[in-house]
Design a protein around this motif. Structure first.
Motif, PDB file in Angstrom:
ATOM      1  N   ARG A  92      61.359  62.581  61.521  1.00  4.03           N
ATOM      2  CA  ARG A  92      61.159  61.344  62.235  1.00  4.03           C
ATOM      3  C   ARG A  92      59.674  62.354  60.905  1.00  4.03           C
ATOM      4  O   ARG A  92      59.002  61.800  60.095  1.00  4.03           O
ATOM      5  N   THR A  96      58.127  60.518  57.074  1.00  9.80           N
ATOM      6  CA  THR A  96      56.187  60.783  57.731  1.00  9.80           C
ATOM      7  C   THR A  96      55.725  60.437  56.364  1.00  9.80           C
ATOM      8  O   THR A  96      55.038  60.442  56.012  1.00  9.80           O
ATOM      9  N   ASP A  97      56.629  62.114  55.791  1.00  8.56           N
ATOM     10  CA  ASP A  97      55.953  62.909  54.636  1.00  8.56           C
ATOM     11  C   ASP A  97      55.888  61.798  53.415  1.00  8.56           C
ATOM     12  O   ASP A  97      55.039  61.945  52.325  1.00  8.56           O
ATOM     13  N   LEU A  99      55.993  58.401  53.736  1.00  7.42           N
ATOM     14  CA  LEU A  99      54.367  57.455  53.705  1.00  7.42           C
ATOM     15  C   LEU A  99      53.418  57.346  52.279  1.00  7.42           C
ATOM     16  O   LEU A  99      53.465  56.388  51.853  1.00  7.42           O
ATOM     17  N   PRO A 101      49.742  59.524  51.904  1.00  8.71           N
ATOM     18  CA  PRO A 101      48.301  59.433  52.215  1.00  8.71           C
ATOM     19  C   PRO A 101      47.623  58.158  52.573  1.00  8.71           C
ATOM     20  O   PRO A 101      47.001  58.118  53.720  1.00  8.71           O
ATOM     21  N   ARG A 104      49.909  55.908  55.059  1.00 10.06           N
ATOM     22  CA  ARG A 104      50.104  56.868  56.755  1.00 10.06           C
ATOM     23  C   ARG A 104      48.366  56.906  57.190  1.00 10.06           C
ATOM     24  O   ARG A 104      48.843  56.797  58.767  1.00 10.06           O
ATOM     25  N   LEU A 107      48.821  53.478  59.872  1.00 12.66           N
ATOM     26  CA  LEU A 107      49.397  53.283  60.374  1.00 12.66           C
ATOM     27  C   LEU A 107      49.791  54.600  61.840  1.00 12.66           C
ATOM     28  O   LEU A 107      48.744  55.179  61.328  1.00 12.66           O
ATOM     29  N   PRO A 110      53.920  57.871  64.170  1.00 18.24           N
ATOM     30  CA  PRO A 110      55.074  57.172  64.533  1.00 18.24           C
ATOM     31  C   PRO A 110      56.676  57.285  65.838  1.00 18.24           C
ATOM     32  O   PRO A 110      55.663  58.247  66.679  1.00 18.24           O
ATOM     33  N   PHE A 266      57.404  52.846  62.019  1.00 18.56           N
ATOM     34  CA  PHE A 266      55.784  52.829  62.322  1.00 18.56           C
ATOM     35  C   PHE A 266      54.978  51.412  62.681  1.00 18.56           C
ATOM     36  O   PHE A 266      55.614  50.693  61.516  1.00 18.56           O
TER      37      PHE A 266
END
Length: 703
Positions: A92, A96-97, A99, A101, A104, A107, A110, A266
């Motif tokens: 996860r 997320t990384d 995505l 900034p 992210r 959203l 997650p 997400f």
């Protein structure tokens, strides 16, 4: 060089004497500034709402999958991985990384899921299915165990399971609704098998209740909270068992190497989505999908799936079309407002011509005259614009500056330009040539200049129509100006035809025995030479009819979406404002010709013309221009609608092919309003000039 100082008493006295026309011009600037300043921010807010609504309705989650690492052990066995839940957390975090900034920030946090294949409940009911599911995110979702407890490990942390061993046991928790429907209690075994008939050993560890059933995380696996009908086909009911961090490794051993599916979800946060952020978000989503690993890849590469880019692409098309359609209406408003301001400036110069000529003859320089007029118009325009912007700020979420500039510039520059030109002509020592050919050359020069201007306007209208057909509604300023330029071109054509018609009628009436008709036709022939009043009336009537037709087409399709309803409101506002500007233009045009008109009628009264007959003659002077506008304006608006509607992309808002439904009641109302206005203007003018005595009018030089 000394800068010429204005003569302040002249500035104040001139403004005080002509307070009426200045006030009317200020009202026009304030109203149009209000609309031009408020509408774009309101449309932007509507676009934000449209983006949020589209994402909320479609549920366009971003999903990322990755194959789990192999759990092969020595000697042809599988090894239990006690830190499997931590691997899911790392997965996860890695997703997320990726995505970035910008994406992210739009959203929600997650949510990780690990789901098993759908199993059959083998208790005699073939229409009930079951799924094992692990659900996790940072800080939830939380549950309360009302009976029993969370699932526990069924073996040592690093147990080894040979291939072909009996089904590996795994514990799950059931929600109250699932447990009641299945009639199971903690410790009970759920009879399950896969599609190949392989039995699964699943035991109920406890019964839970969610602390917040409205938590968005539960939306991903609704069967965890209760039975879901139709999830696996018609007539089926799906149930689900909740895995814990401790029982997830057992679930991995209970199924094949690649049967468990791990996913990170997400969900877009509609409250954080704005229209301005759509391009960057869509670009990032497309980049993620382009860099996504193949669905058949056996490594741990991330595989992104989402419909968010398509949803944003659709809503971008809708917003772009709505913005372009709104720009058509705003351009129409600005065009008519600019014509009205030019007419107001012409009225001011007409009234001030003697004073300006006298000032010029006394030696006042043109820069001083122009500076005084510029000071007056700038103060008026800026104060009116400030009032309009203040009202716009009160009713809209922001202020737009670019749309108000044309009106303010016209209001500031038109009066000084016309006044300075009139003052320059006042002492121009240009004599009329005695040679007939020279006089003819001068007349032809004036005609050629006018013809060049009219040809330029017609060429601009034709170019706008071609650009609209080739580029579409979103092709820039020129396609958006098509209705306004087309209305102006049509008005110029009618302005060419009207004098021919009035002169023809006058020639016919000269042989008649109806003096009132002759007087009215003569005045109408003289008034038809003034082009600007006719341009204002025809253009306003045509564009008002166009706005009515556009509003009818949008309303006929649908007005449920935020964009469609916003465009519909702007169309109705334009349909009301444009005729109002046209009526103001009628009043200004009538006021410009009123002194000469009523001087002539008053002198005719000395020859026996009765007041009622004078009213008919005055109405006869005003009616031709108004009749042409009342009849030709709506027809011109309908023609423009037929020429342009196929390129307006209305189907993006109405979700259907637009139907050109002509609002005949509205078109008729526009025509009636213009005709009724003549019946109001004539008595008002008569009442204002009733106090003047006949002896005053007969004096030499009286105007």
């Amino acid at each position: 060089m000394r800068i010429p100082a204005p003569h302040w008493p002249s500035v104040v006295g001139r403004a005080r004497a002509d307070a009426g026309p200045l006030l009317l011009a200020a009202v026009v600037v304030a109203v149009v500034t209000l609309l031009a300043g408020a509408m774009p921010p309101m449309l932007s807010a509507t676009a934000d709402a449209a983006v949020r609504d589209a994402v909320r309705r479609t549920g366009s989650d971003l999903q990322v999958h990755a194959r789990m690492e192999a759990d092969d052990g020595p000697g042809g066995s599988r090894v239990r991985h006690p830190r499997l839940a931590e691997d899911v957390d790392d997965f996860r975090a890695r997703a997320t990384d990726e995505l970035g900034p910008g994406l992210r920030a739009s959203l929600r946090p997650p949510v990780s899921t690990v789901t098993s294949p759908t199993l059959k409940i083998t208790d005699g009911s073939v229409l009930r299915t079951f799924q094992l599911a692990y659900l996790a995110r940072g800080g939830g979702p939380d549950v309360t165990w009302i009976v029993g407890g969370p699932p526990r490990p069924t073996a040592s942390e690093t147990a080894e399971v040979p291939y072909g061993a009996p089904p590996w046991p795994v514990q799950v928790g059931l929600s109250e609704a699932d447990a009641a429907a299945l009639q199971l209690r903690p410790g009970a075994r759920i009879p399950l098998a896969d599609d190949q008939g392989n039995v699964k050993t699943v035991q109920v560890s406890g019964i839970f209740r969610p602390r917040d059933s409205a938590d968005p995380a539960w939306r991903l696996l609704p069967a965890l909270l209760g039975p879901v009908a139709g999830a696996d086909g018609a007539g089926t009911t799906r149930f689900a068992g909740l895995l814990s961090r401790d029982s997830l490794p057992d679930a991995r051993l209970a199924f094949g190497q690649d049967e468990l599916r791990r996913t990170v979800w997400f969900t877009p946060d509609p409250t954080r989505l704005t229209w301005d952020a759509v391009p960057s978000i869509a670009a990032k989503v497309v980049a993620l999908k382009a860099a996504s690993g193949s669905s058949g890849a056996r490594d741990g590469s991330l595989k992104w799936e989402t419909r968010l880019d398509g949803v944003l692409r659709d809503v971008s098309s809708q917003v772009g079309a709505a913005s372009a359609q709104a720009s058509i209406l705003l351009t129409a408003l600005l065009a008519v407002a600019a014509l009205v301001l030019l007419l107001a400036a012409d009225l001011l110069v007409h009234r001030r011509a003697p004073a300006l000529a006298a000032a010029r003859q006394r030696g006042m320089s043109l820069p001083v005259i122009g500076g005084e007029l510029l000071l007056e118009s700038a103060v008026m325009a800026l104060l009116a614009a400030a009032a309009g912007l203040g009202l716009a700020r009160a009713v809209a979420p922001g202020i737009s500056w670019e749309w108000m500039a044309p009106v303010v510039v016209t209001a500031v520059a038109a009066g000084p330009a016309f006044g300075t030109l009139a003052a320059a002509r006042a002492i121009r020592d240009r004599r009329v040539p005695a040679n007939r050919s020279a006089r003819r050359w001068l007349r032809n020069t004036v005609r050629l200049r006018r013809a060049a201007l009219e040809t330029g306007a017609l060429a601009a209208a034709a170019g706008a129509i071609v650009a609209l057909y080739q580029r579409g509604i979103g092709g820039g300023v020129l396609p958006a100006s098509t209705p306004a330029l087309g209305a102006l071109a049509g008005a110029l054509v009618l302005a060419r035809a009207l004098p021919l018609g009035t002169r023809f009628v006058l020639k016919r009436l000269l042989r008649s025995r109806r003096p009132l008709a002759v007087f009215g036709a003569a005045r109408a022939a003289a008034a038809s030479a003034r082009v600007l009043p006719l341009l204002v009336l025809v253009t306003s009537a045509a564009l008002a009819s166009y706005a009515l037709t556009l509003g009818a087409a949008v309303g006929h399709g649908t007005a449920d979406g935020p964009l469609a309803s916003g465009l519909l409101r702007l169309a109705w506002v334009s349909a009301v404002t444009l005729p109002a500007l046209g009526l103001l233009g009628l009043a200004l045009g009538a006021a410009a010709g009123a002194p000469e008109r009523w001087q002539t009628l008053t002198r005719l009264r000395t020859l026996g013309l009765r007041p009622r007959e004078a009213h008919w003659v005055a109405a006869g002077e005003l009616l031709p221009v108004v009749v042409v506008a009342a009849v030709g304006g709506p027809l011109l608006g309908v023609l423009l609608a037929r020429l342009t509607f196929g390129s307006l992309a209305l189907h993006l808002l109405t979700r259907a092919d637009p139907v050109l439904a002509l609002p005949w009641w509205g078109l008729g109302l526009v025509a009636v309003v213009f005709l009724v206005a003549v019946a109001v203007v004539v008595p008002v003018e008569s009442a204002l000039r009733r106090r003047r005595r006949l002896s005053e009018v007969l004096r030499a030089g009286d105007s």
